[in-house]
Design a protein around this motif. Sequence first.
Motif, PDB file in Angstrom:
ATOM      1  N   GLN A  12      -3.491   8.697  -1.903  1.00  0.00           N
ATOM      2  CA  GLN A  12      -4.228   8.067  -0.807  1.00  0.00           C
ATOM      3  C   GLN A  12      -5.469   7.350  -1.319  1.00  0.00           C
ATOM      4  O   GLN A  12      -5.844   6.286  -0.810  1.00  0.00           O
ATOM      5  N   ALA A  13      -6.122   7.918  -2.350  1.00  0.00           N
ATOM      6  CA  ALA A  13      -7.325   7.295  -2.908  1.00  0.00           C
ATOM      7  C   ALA A  13      -7.019   5.893  -3.431  1.00  0.00           C
ATOM      8  O   ALA A  13      -7.821   4.964  -3.257  1.00  0.00           O
ATOM      9  N   ARG A  30      -4.503   3.985  -2.392  1.00  0.00           N
ATOM     10  CA  ARG A  30      -4.223   3.143  -1.221  1.00  0.00           C
ATOM     11  C   ARG A  30      -5.512   2.661  -0.570  1.00  0.00           C
ATOM     12  O   ARG A  30      -5.619   1.498  -0.166  1.00  0.00           O
ATOM     13  N   ASP A  31      -6.504   3.547  -0.485  1.00  0.00           N
ATOM     14  CA  ASP A  31      -7.793   3.174   0.113  1.00  0.00           C
ATOM     15  C   ASP A  31      -8.489   2.077  -0.680  1.00  0.00           C
ATOM     16  O   ASP A  31      -9.104   1.169  -0.106  1.00  0.00           O
ATOM     17  N   ILE A  33      -6.709  -1.207   0.093  1.00  0.00           N
ATOM     18  CA  ILE A  33      -7.004  -1.651   1.458  1.00  0.00           C
ATOM     19  C   ILE A  33      -8.380  -2.311   1.501  1.00  0.00           C
ATOM     20  O   ILE A  33      -8.594  -3.310   2.191  1.00  0.00           O
ATOM     21  N   SER A  34      -9.331  -1.772   0.719  1.00  0.00           N
ATOM     22  CA  SER A  34     -10.681  -2.347   0.680  1.00  0.00           C
ATOM     23  C   SER A  34     -10.704  -3.731   0.025  1.00  0.00           C
ATOM     24  O   SER A  34     -11.647  -4.496   0.205  1.00  0.00           O
ATOM     25  N   HIS A  72       0.803  -1.218   0.000  1.00  0.00           N
ATOM     26  CA  HIS A  72       0.000   0.000   0.000  1.00  0.00           C
ATOM     27  C   HIS A  72       0.842   1.277   0.000  1.00  0.00           C
ATOM     28  O   HIS A  72       0.489   2.256  -0.645  1.00  0.00           O
TER      29      HIS A  72
END
Length: 298
Positions: A238-239, A241-242, A245-246, A232
């Motif tokens: 960041q978008a 990475r999010d 992560i999901s 990540h």
Amino acid sequence: MTTKDHLRKGENVSAAHSMIAGGLSGLFARSCIAPLDTIKIKLQVTPYREKGNIIIDIFKREGVRGFWKGNVPGSLMYVVYGGVQFGSYTYFGKIIQANLNLPPQLHSAVVGSLAGMTSSFFSYPFDVLRTRFAANSQVQLVKIRHEVKEIMKVEGIRGFFTSCTSSMINISLNASIMFGVYESIKIFSEENKEFSGLSDLASPISGMVSKICTFPLDTVRRRVLLRGSHQHHRHEKQATRDVYISYRDKRFLNIGAAMVRQEGVMSLYRGLSMALVKSIPSTTISLWSYELFMKYLS
């Protein structure tokens, strides 16, 4: 004058020669299309809703060398994949011919499917490394040794075969369609002399058709390869990475469904145009150079 087709049913071809020629053709093809491969993977693993020009972003952040990230594992993958693919194609071709009397086109499709599945399994660890190198947005280069240790530490040996089953299915379908279409066009052009010129287009057409049919599966698979938590921090935004992560606890089909729900159906085809730009010359070079190397080896 018609050149010999070493992939045709009934041809007496050495499996060893076929493996050597396949490995060399794979390396030759990879050397020609490496930057296109990097851009294609970067497009596939970047969420569809993100804006910006991928090519410009790579150049600004990483410079020219950014287009060659993952070139070493990528080259090794192409050598292993090409060698095993053509070598197993010859091997399985002889077995199928001895036990099943299939039409030439169907014979090529079945043997191509088996060869694709076999080559996918043996080359898969290199594909995992290639994908993670290409997707890395950091400026500093990551050494292969470090990445191998990281995967072993966090994911174990299974990390090198993440989503391998879906890859084998995808590449099996791809190879089946590619060889089936290739031989169908070759045979059609030989039987219909007014279409003899179509034979020269067999390689690019087969590459384009097989890629279009299997591309969504490949896109989802690329996302699966990057869902590990230690990946990540390598995504700049960041978008992005999010999004990954999901994916952490989702399986292959769930990730595909999430992509369609969050980014739209076209997210499954993100990078298709670049894949076609890459695939057509790659398939053409691979099949052409295979025949060339086979000619000299024989």
